[in-house]
Design a protein around this motif. Structure first.
Motif, mmCIF file in Angstrom:
data_model
loop_
_atom_site.group_PDB
_atom_site.id
_atom_site.type_symbol
_atom_site.label_atom_id
_atom_site.label_comp_id
_atom_site.label_asym_id
_atom_site.label_seq_id
_atom_site.Cartn_x
_atom_site.Cartn_y
_atom_site.Cartn_z
ATOM 1 N N UNK A 146 35.294 -3.887 21.524
ATOM 2 C CA UNK A 146 36.167 -4.887 20.894
ATOM 3 C C UNK A 146 37.638 -4.541 21.152
ATOM 4 N N UNK A 147 37.961 -3.249 20.951
ATOM 5 C CA UNK A 147 39.323 -2.756 21.178
ATOM 6 C C UNK A 147 39.740 -3.036 22.623
ATOM 7 N N UNK A 148 38.866 -2.667 23.577
ATOM 8 C CA UNK A 148 39.201 -2.833 24.999
ATOM 9 C C UNK A 148 39.348 -4.309 25.352
ATOM 10 N N UNK A 149 38.445 -5.152 24.834
ATOM 11 C CA UNK A 149 38.499 -6.578 25.171
ATOM 12 C C UNK A 149 39.759 -7.219 24.595
ATOM 13 N N UNK A 150 40.086 -6.862 23.344
ATOM 14 C CA UNK A 150 41.284 -7.434 22.720
ATOM 15 C C UNK A 150 42.530 -7.002 23.481
ATOM 16 N N UNK A 151 42.564 -5.704 23.880
ATOM 17 C CA UNK A 151 43.743 -5.232 24.614
ATOM 18 C C UNK A 151 43.826 -5.867 26.002
ATOM 19 N N UNK A 152 42.668 -6.164 26.608
ATOM 20 C CA UNK A 152 42.693 -6.851 27.900
ATOM 21 C C UNK A 152 43.381 -8.199 27.746
ATOM 22 N N UNK A 153 43.096 -8.888 26.627
ATOM 23 C CA UNK A 153 43.751 -10.178 26.371
ATOM 24 C C UNK A 153 45.248 -9.979 26.137
ATOM 25 N N UNK A 154 45.601 -8.910 25.376
ATOM 26 C CA UNK A 154 47.020 -8.635 25.126
ATOM 27 C C UNK A 154 47.739 -8.343 26.440
ATOM 28 N N UNK A 155 47.105 -7.529 27.289
ATOM 29 C CA UNK A 155 47.703 -7.197 28.592
ATOM 30 C C UNK A 155 47.936 -8.465 29.402
ATOM 31 N N UNK A 156 46.940 -9.364 29.386
ATOM 32 C CA UNK A 156 47.084 -10.609 30.136
ATOM 33 C C UNK A 156 48.236 -11.443 29.585
ATOM 34 N N UNK A 157 48.328 -11.506 28.247
ATOM 35 C CA UNK A 157 49.432 -12.263 27.629
ATOM 36 C C UNK A 157 50.773 -11.685 28.050
ATOM 37 N N UNK A 159 51.446 -9.943 30.811
ATOM 38 C CA UNK A 159 51.709 -10.201 32.221
ATOM 39 C C UNK A 159 52.071 -11.662 32.467
ATOM 40 N N UNK A 160 51.518 -12.552 31.641
ATOM 41 C CA UNK A 160 51.861 -13.968 31.771
ATOM 42 C C UNK A 160 53.218 -14.264 31.143
ATOM 43 N N UNK A 161 53.847 -13.229 30.541
ATOM 44 C CA UNK A 161 55.109 -13.427 29.811
ATOM 45 C C UNK A 161 54.964 -14.602 28.843
ATOM 46 N N UNK A 162 53.842 -14.576 28.120
ATOM 47 C CA UNK A 162 53.500 -15.717 27.270
ATOM 48 C C UNK A 162 54.528 -15.899 26.164
ATOM 49 N N UNK A 163 54.824 -17.151 25.880
ATOM 50 C CA UNK A 163 55.727 -17.464 24.777
ATOM 51 C C UNK A 163 54.978 -17.419 23.459
ATOM 52 N N UNK A 164 55.720 -17.731 22.388
ATOM 53 C CA UNK A 164 55.132 -17.630 21.063
ATOM 54 C C UNK A 164 53.960 -18.613 20.915
ATOM 55 N N UNK A 165 54.080 -19.799 21.531
ATOM 56 C CA UNK A 165 53.055 -20.827 21.358
ATOM 57 C C UNK A 165 51.712 -20.349 21.909
ATOM 58 N N UNK A 166 51.722 -19.772 23.129
ATOM 59 C CA UNK A 166 50.469 -19.335 23.748
ATOM 60 C C UNK A 166 49.856 -18.186 22.950
ATOM 61 N N UNK A 167 50.722 -17.251 22.496
ATOM 62 C CA UNK A 167 50.213 -16.133 21.703
ATOM 63 C C UNK A 167 49.551 -16.643 20.424
ATOM 64 N N UNK A 168 50.233 -17.572 19.761
ATOM 65 C CA UNK A 168 49.693 -18.118 18.518
ATOM 66 C C UNK A 168 48.375 -18.832 18.794
ATOM 67 N N UNK A 169 48.323 -19.563 19.905
ATOM 68 C CA UNK A 169 47.107 -20.298 20.258
ATOM 69 C C UNK A 169 45.948 -19.324 20.459
ATOM 70 N N UNK A 170 46.210 -18.214 21.197
ATOM 71 C CA UNK A 170 45.152 -17.233 21.459
ATOM 72 C C UNK A 170 44.626 -16.668 20.144
ATOM 73 N N UNK A 402 55.418 -13.291 9.762
ATOM 74 C CA UNK A 402 56.853 -13.001 9.774
ATOM 75 C C UNK A 402 57.415 -13.036 11.191
ATOM 76 N N UNK A 403 56.595 -12.604 12.164
ATOM 77 C CA UNK A 403 57.069 -12.687 13.551
ATOM 78 C C UNK A 403 57.340 -14.136 13.930
ATOM 79 N N UNK A 404 56.453 -15.006 13.489
ATOM 80 C CA UNK A 404 56.602 -16.424 13.781
ATOM 81 C C UNK A 404 57.893 -16.961 13.142
ATOM 82 N N UNK A 405 58.080 -16.598 11.870
ATOM 83 C CA UNK A 405 59.282 -17.014 11.148
ATOM 84 C C UNK A 405 60.547 -16.509 11.858
ATOM 85 N N UNK A 406 60.458 -15.258 12.312
ATOM 86 C CA UNK A 406 61.573 -14.636 13.006
ATOM 87 C C UNK A 406 61.887 -15.394 14.289
#
Lengths: 413, 308, 263
Positions: A146-157, A159-170, A402-406
């Protein structure tokens, strides 16, 4: 100067012991994403070397590990294996948005597949069990994957330089998926779900109590800390003294501060009956609330002060020169400019208070800590997990909120 | 009209403004100039009461500023400072609209005024209005600062070394801009600077301060031709003194009514400094003088430039 | 050295006296003395606690000596913090070198997300994995302790001004000497602040560690809470509170000493 001598010795010796290669080792040239490759390796080790779930005859005995291939059905096994293979392939592919999008989707899907798989394993093992009190708990292999799979998604986000919207969507997708799995009954044979089912109402009540304790403490801390920070900004001398005292307070371990408040508060409640009528007691929510407020004051006050100090004096002079009143300058100019720093203070305080409120269960304040310490006392690890995981999820949710609010307030900064 | 009567400001024992009396006529471009610590900035800030007055009085259009509420007084005057001080959390349009909104103008009027000012300061309206200050260059930011000060159409604008932090080219452009706006709107401008060339270029009236006291007050030409004392002579002098003098004298004051000359023509309103520059560039010791309609008025000669 | 010459010229007595006065005026010294006295002579406070809590039959915690509790507590914190420093520094250094830079964002994310996990939750989760006693406490303290050190090591090394780094490279420092003589000394205060945070959190978490069976200064507190003996709670709380404050003040001095140009 000891450090000087040490550095001189190190300077002489180290280059001989560790000769610096002219070129850093870059690993096999085929691997294009070493982070993902490492995570895949971690996941594979988790699958092969550790039990996916643990199976125990009853709630109080510790379980025996059950390997992934013994625990889940063939289709689930193939899905999990295919996902790791896809991630492994992505780690070898040349950099590109397509590769990273694939890793993101597969990583998120794998998180849900692992959850569904664990639920399925629990259902299958329950069918073979001699008694209904048999328990299936999540194993080290599950957590590692679970840890590895979640971090793989974080790494992809990343590398994609994902904005707040994509992160929130994921995050929303995974959260909704997990909730759907739970609602469908897929997970209900897991020991964690059973613990939850056994005390659904108590759990919700304690969760609410936990949130109420934290929210109350943060609100009071804002009501006191913001004026304190304002005063510290206007009079730096006083500020130094106040911050010094609050900083000392912060270092005192939470359980000690809770304990130290019991005596004075019971005395106060005994001496002033009116306070007792208000619910002031030596144990319970009162000392917890007081301690949480005391811990929260420093970050709130310091960030208020830092935020106000970040307002350029030229802006204030211009505002005065244009005829804004002191109240208009504070509310219309200084506070809005200081808001992002203030919100980061609230973020720190809220996450910190959610953790500290766990300990407050020891002085009878209730909250999610109740399950943790009950479980520790009864040697019921699933109950411990129920409390601990709920706390962690609560802290993560608060942090994300709070990150979203920020993100919303930082638009103009 | 702004009148300062025996104004004094002390910090501790030290008088930073000492018994200062001045009169700023309506429509003047009044420059307060002096070395640092001369009290020029303090004087300016006493006019809009950002700094309190210890003794003496300041009257604006006959009313003592101390009898007016400070906020109302300030809303009636524009104010521009060197470090600009735009509100970082507001768009350019909102920044410009600050004082009109404080004065509760109807929103339609506010918007029209903002558009007008963006055009006046020669900024691209569509592009600039929605931006935040940090997205603009320093020169653009100060243009917005000036626009913000002019927003409520105040009769008086106070400017505290507004162009001191800008690069020379931007500063030159903004100096031209503010001179043009002054000529077009006939506002009273009180302008603080330590730069003598800026004072001579912009001012219709210059007050030279030193250690809180008024040393000399007069038109640029007055001050250059008859400096009151050695301090003024040093302050306005130096190697560039002669050129500065040429800069404040017009060609029409040195006109010789002789016949048509060859060479590039010069306007009678040009400064002698510009005429000299043109002579050197065109390698002539005399130039024809023609007015805007092209009519020949005479000539200006190199020999006449050195005449007192 | 001008400092050396003035030392030789001036009589040393006043300087010595001043130093002694400074030592005596420092709260650190007094708090440390109070801590040591309480740890060694807690039984001597019995009359005081008997007077404060007349209803209690045994007003001073005696199941283990406070010395044993303090040694065990400090041992837990020291061992886990040492491991956390080694791991945090190593990981922080790795991801800021060229060879490990690819891992920097993910490691930063782990450090940031991990720090939102409540330390007590980490402690609780390690029990199902490891069992009861000192071991889960040590593991939880180490795991949680790594995060602030890792975060601050990265932050400290990343904030070393590019100019200083460039200058060192321009003068021909090889990478390792650049790290040891330029980057690490400049990052030291930030790294030390991370270690301070980590150690202070660990002192607090070790206190709660007595609920999972570790011997610590939290033991009298937990026992007092479950047995309704407020005197035990106060004794444990005061000692562990003093320990935390003294440790924090020690780190404050250390940080000040490490700050370049402010010796």
């Amino acid at each position: 100067m000891v450090s000087h001598v040490v550095s001189r010795v190190v300077r002489r010796v180290v280059p001989h012991v560790f000769p610096v290669p002219a070129m850093p080792a870059d690993g096999p040239a085929m691997i294009r994403n070493r982070v993902l490759a490492t995570l895949v390796a971690l996941g594979v080790v988790g699958a092969l070397a550790f039990g996916f779930v643990g199976f125990a005859p009853n709630r109080l005995l510790s379980g025996r590990p059950v390997a992934l291939w013994d625990a889940v059905s063939a289709p689930v096994l193939w899905v999990v294996a295919a996902a790791w293979l896809a991630l492994a392939a992505a780690s070898l592919a040349p950099p590109g948005r397509g590769r990273d999008r694939l890793a993101l989707v597969v990583g998120l899907g794998l998180v849900l597949a692992l959850l569904a798989g664990a639920g399925e394993a629990a259902t299958r093992l329950a069918a073979t069990a001699p008694s209904p009190s048999a328990r299936t708990s999540l194993g080290a292999g599950f957590w590692l994957m679970l840890f590895a799979a979640a971090l793989a998604a974080v790494d992809a986000l990343q590398r994609l330089a994902a904005g707040m919207a994509l992160r929130a969507l994921a995050i929303l997708l995974v959260g909704a998926g997990a909730l759907a799995l739970a609602a469908s009954g897929q997970l209900s044979e897991l020991s964690l779900a059973k613990e939850y089912a056994n005390r659904r109402e108590v759990f919700l009540a304690e969760l609410l109590r936990h949130v109420a304790l934290v929210a109350g403490a943060v609100l009071v801390a804002v009501a006191v800390g913001v004026p304190l920070g304002l005063a510290a900004q206007r009079r730096p001398r006083t500020g130094g003294i106040v911050f010094g005292a609050l900083n000392l307070l912060q270092t005192i371990p939470s359980i000690a501060l809770f304990g130290l408040l019991i005596g004075p508060l019971s005395w106060l409640a005994a001496a002033v009956p009116a306070l007792q009528d208000l619910g002031v007691r030596g144990i319970g929510a009162t000392p917890a609330l007081v301690a949480l407020v005391l811990y929260s004051l420093l970050p709130v006050a310091r960030n208020t002060q830092a935020g106000l100090a970040s307002v350029s004096p030229a802006v204030v002079e211009a505002a005065r020169g244009m005829g804004l009143t002191p109240g208009q300058i504070l509310l219309g100019v200084e506070v809005p400019i200081a808001l992002p720093v203030l919100i980061s203070g609230l973020r720190i305080v809220t996450v910190q208070a959610i953790g500290l409120a766990v300990v407050a269960a020891l002085i009878g304040a209730g909250g999610l800590g109740t399950f943790v310490f009950q479980g520790l006392g009864q040697n019921a690890v699933d109950l411990v997990l129920l409390g601990a995981l709920a706390t962690i999820l609560l802290a993560l949710a608060a942090d994300l909120g709070f990150q979203f609010l920020l993100g919303l307030t930082r638009r103009s900064a | 009209m702004i009148e300062l009567t025996r104004v004094t400001k002390r910090y501790g024992d030290k008088a930073v403004v000492d018994d200062l009396s001045l009169t700023v006529a309506r429509g003047a471009f009044f420059v307060l100039v002096g070395p640092s610590g001369s009290g020029k900035s303090t004087t300016l800030k006493m006019i809009n009461r950002l700094v309190g007055i210890d003794a003496g009085a300041i009257a604006v259009d006959g009313r003592n500023v101390r009898d007016m509420p400070a906020e109302a007084l300030r809303r009636g005057m524009g104010y521009v400072i060197q470090s600009i001080g735009l509100f970082p959390h507001w768009t350019v349009a909102d920044n410009i609209a600050t004082v009109p909104r404080l004065l509760r103008w109807p929103e339609a009027r506010v918007r029209a005024r903002v558009a007008e000012l963006i055009a006046l300061l020669q900024l691209d309206a569509a592009e600039v209005a929605r931006k935040y200050p940090h997205e603009l260059s320093g020169g653009q930011q100060q243009r917005i600062g000036v626009a913000r000060a002019l927003a409520a159409d105040p009769g008086i604008v106070l400017m505290d070394e507004p162009f001191g932090a800008l690069d020379p080219i931007t500063r030159d452009a903004l100096q031209g801009e503010i001179a043009r706006i002054h000529a077009a709107t006939e506002k009273t401008i009180v302008f603080v600077t330590h730069d003598m060339d800026e004072a001579l270029r912009l001012g219709t009236e210059i007050a030279i301060l030193d250690q809180g006291r008024l040393v000399q007050c007069g038109s640029p030409a007055d001050i250059l031709r008859s400096p009151a004392n050695d301090f003024v002579r040093t302050f306005v002098g130096g190697a560039d003194f002669g050129l500065r003098l040429l800069g404040v004298t017009r060609v029409r004051d040195r006109l010789r009514p002789n016949g048509a000359l060859a060479g590039p023509p010069v306007s009678p309103d040009a400064s002698l400094k510009e005429a000299l520059s043109l002579m050197i560039a065109s390698r002539r010791d005399a130039l024809p003088v023609r007015d805007g309609a092209g009519r020949s008025l005479g000539a200006v000669h190199l020999a006449d430039l050195a005449r007192a | 050295m001008p400092a050396g010459t003035t030392d030789r010229i001036l009589p040393t007595a006043p300087a010595e006296g001043q130093r002694r006065a400074a030592v005596l005026a420092s709260p650190l010294v007094w708090l440390a003395l109070a801590l040591v006295a309480l740890v060694l002579f807690m039984p001597a406070t019995e009359p005081l606690f008997r007077a404060l809590f007349p209803e209690l039959a045994r007003p001073v915690y005696t199941r283990a000596s406070f010395l044993a509790l303090a040694v065990s507590h400090i041992g837990l914190v020291a061992a886990s913090s040492l491991a956390a420093v080694v791991a945090g520094l190593a990981a922080g250094l790795f991801v800021t070198r060229r060879a490990g830079r690819e891992f920097l964002p993910i490691v930063q994310a782990i450090a940031a997300i991990g720090q939102t996990f409540p330390p007590v939750a980490v402690l609780a989760i390690s029990v199902p994995l490891i069992g009861y006693g000192a071991a889960p406490t040590l593991v939880a303290l180490t795991l949680y302790g790594v995060l602030p050190i890792l975060g601050n090591t990265i932050a400290g090394l990343e904030t070393v001004s590019p100019a200083a780094r460039e200058a060192a490279r321009g003068m021909g420092f090889p990478p390792l000497r650049r790290l040891l003589e330029v980057e690490l000394p400049l990052a030291a205060p930030v790294i030390m602040a991370g270690i301070r945070t980590s150690v202070i959190i660990n002192i607090g978490t070790a206190t709660v560690g007595s609920t999972v069976g570790a011997l610590s200064l939290g033991s009298p507190i937990i026992e007092g809470l479950s047995g309704n003996n407020t005197a035990y709670v106060v004794q444990g709380a005061v000692v562990v509170g003093l320990l935390a404050i003294v440790t924090d003040l020690l780190f404050e001095r250390l940080e000040r000493r490490l700050t370049p140009g402010r010796r």
